[in-house]
Design a protein around this motif. Sequence first.
Motif, mmCIF file in Angstrom:
data_model
loop_
_atom_site.group_PDB
_atom_site.id
_atom_site.type_symbol
_atom_site.label_atom_id
_atom_site.label_comp_id
_atom_site.label_asym_id
_atom_site.label_seq_id
_atom_site.Cartn_x
_atom_site.Cartn_y
_atom_site.Cartn_z
ATOM 1 N N ARG A 6 0.852 -1.189 0.000
ATOM 2 C CA ARG A 6 0.000 0.000 0.000
ATOM 3 C C ARG A 6 0.880 1.228 0.000
ATOM 4 O O ARG A 6 1.994 1.207 0.508
ATOM 5 C CB ARG A 6 -0.861 0.038 1.256
ATOM 6 N N PHE A 47 -17.805 10.742 -7.004
ATOM 7 C CA PHE A 47 -17.337 9.795 -5.999
ATOM 8 C C PHE A 47 -15.876 10.093 -5.720
ATOM 9 O O PHE A 47 -15.048 10.053 -6.627
ATOM 10 C CB PHE A 47 -17.505 8.359 -6.518
ATOM 11 N N GLU A 48 -15.557 10.434 -4.473
ATOM 12 C CA GLU A 48 -14.192 10.773 -4.100
ATOM 13 C C GLU A 48 -13.556 9.614 -3.336
ATOM 14 O O GLU A 48 -14.049 9.208 -2.291
ATOM 15 C CB GLU A 48 -14.154 12.041 -3.247
ATOM 16 N N ILE A 49 -12.474 9.103 -3.867
ATOM 17 C CA ILE A 49 -11.707 8.053 -3.193
ATOM 18 C C ILE A 49 -10.677 8.737 -2.307
ATOM 19 O O ILE A 49 -9.907 9.572 -2.779
ATOM 20 C CB ILE A 49 -11.036 7.119 -4.211
ATOM 21 N N GLY A 50 -10.676 8.393 -1.032
ATOM 22 C CA GLY A 50 -9.804 9.074 -0.079
ATOM 23 C C GLY A 50 -10.436 10.383 0.358
ATOM 24 O O GLY A 50 -9.790 11.416 0.366
ATOM 25 N N CYS A 51 -11.700 10.355 0.724
ATOM 26 C CA CYS A 51 -12.473 11.579 0.955
ATOM 27 C C CYS A 51 -12.255 12.229 2.322
ATOM 28 O O CYS A 51 -12.565 13.403 2.485
ATOM 29 C CB CYS A 51 -13.947 11.293 0.768
ATOM 30 N N SER A 68 -20.364 11.478 -2.946
ATOM 31 C CA SER A 68 -20.172 10.351 -2.036
ATOM 32 C C SER A 68 -18.680 10.074 -1.989
ATOM 33 O O SER A 68 -17.932 10.491 -2.868
ATOM 34 C CB SER A 68 -20.893 9.105 -2.560
ATOM 35 N N GLY A 69 -18.257 9.363 -0.961
ATOM 36 C CA GLY A 69 -16.834 9.070 -0.870
ATOM 37 C C GLY A 69 -16.547 7.839 -0.046
ATOM 38 O O GLY A 69 -17.413 7.322 0.652
ATOM 39 N N VAL A 70 -15.311 7.405 -0.139
ATOM 40 C CA VAL A 70 -14.841 6.257 0.624
ATOM 41 C C VAL A 70 -13.427 6.563 1.108
ATOM 42 O O VAL A 70 -12.660 7.246 0.433
ATOM 43 C CB VAL A 70 -14.885 4.964 -0.229
ATOM 44 N N ASP A 71 -13.131 6.083 2.285
ATOM 45 C CA ASP A 71 -11.797 6.258 2.850
ATOM 46 C C ASP A 71 -11.617 5.205 3.928
ATOM 47 O O ASP A 71 -12.583 4.776 4.540
ATOM 48 C CB ASP A 71 -11.671 7.660 3.465
ATOM 49 N N THR A 76 -14.233 8.361 8.997
ATOM 50 C CA THR A 76 -14.953 8.702 7.768
ATOM 51 C C THR A 76 -16.460 8.727 7.991
ATOM 52 O O THR A 76 -17.160 9.580 7.471
ATOM 53 C CB THR A 76 -14.597 7.711 6.640
#
Length: 80
Positions: A6, A47-51, A68-71, A76
Motif C-alpha cells: 500500500r 465519488f471521491e476516493i480518499g475523501c 459520495s466518498g470512501v476512505d 470517515t
Amino acid sequence: LMKRSRLTNISFWEEHSNDDTFQDLDDNLVALFIKEHLSEVTNKTAFEIGCYPGNFIPTISRLGYTVSGVDFHPRTEQLK
C-alpha cells in the motif's frame, strides 16, 4: 510472486493527519484545480476516493454534484 503493498496504511493517516477540525478549502490550489476542470452541472454525482476529512466535498458540491466518498480512515463515517 509479487508482494502487494500500500502507499499508506490506516496508522499513517491516524498519526499524521491534522483533521480534528473540518475546513472548507474552497480557495486552496486543489479546489481551484477542481473548479477549473469540473463543469457546473445539475443532478450529477461524484465519488471521491480518499475523501476524509471531506475538505473538498463542498467545492465539488457547489458545482452541482451530489458527492459520495470512501476512505479507510476510521472517522470517515462521521462526515455529514
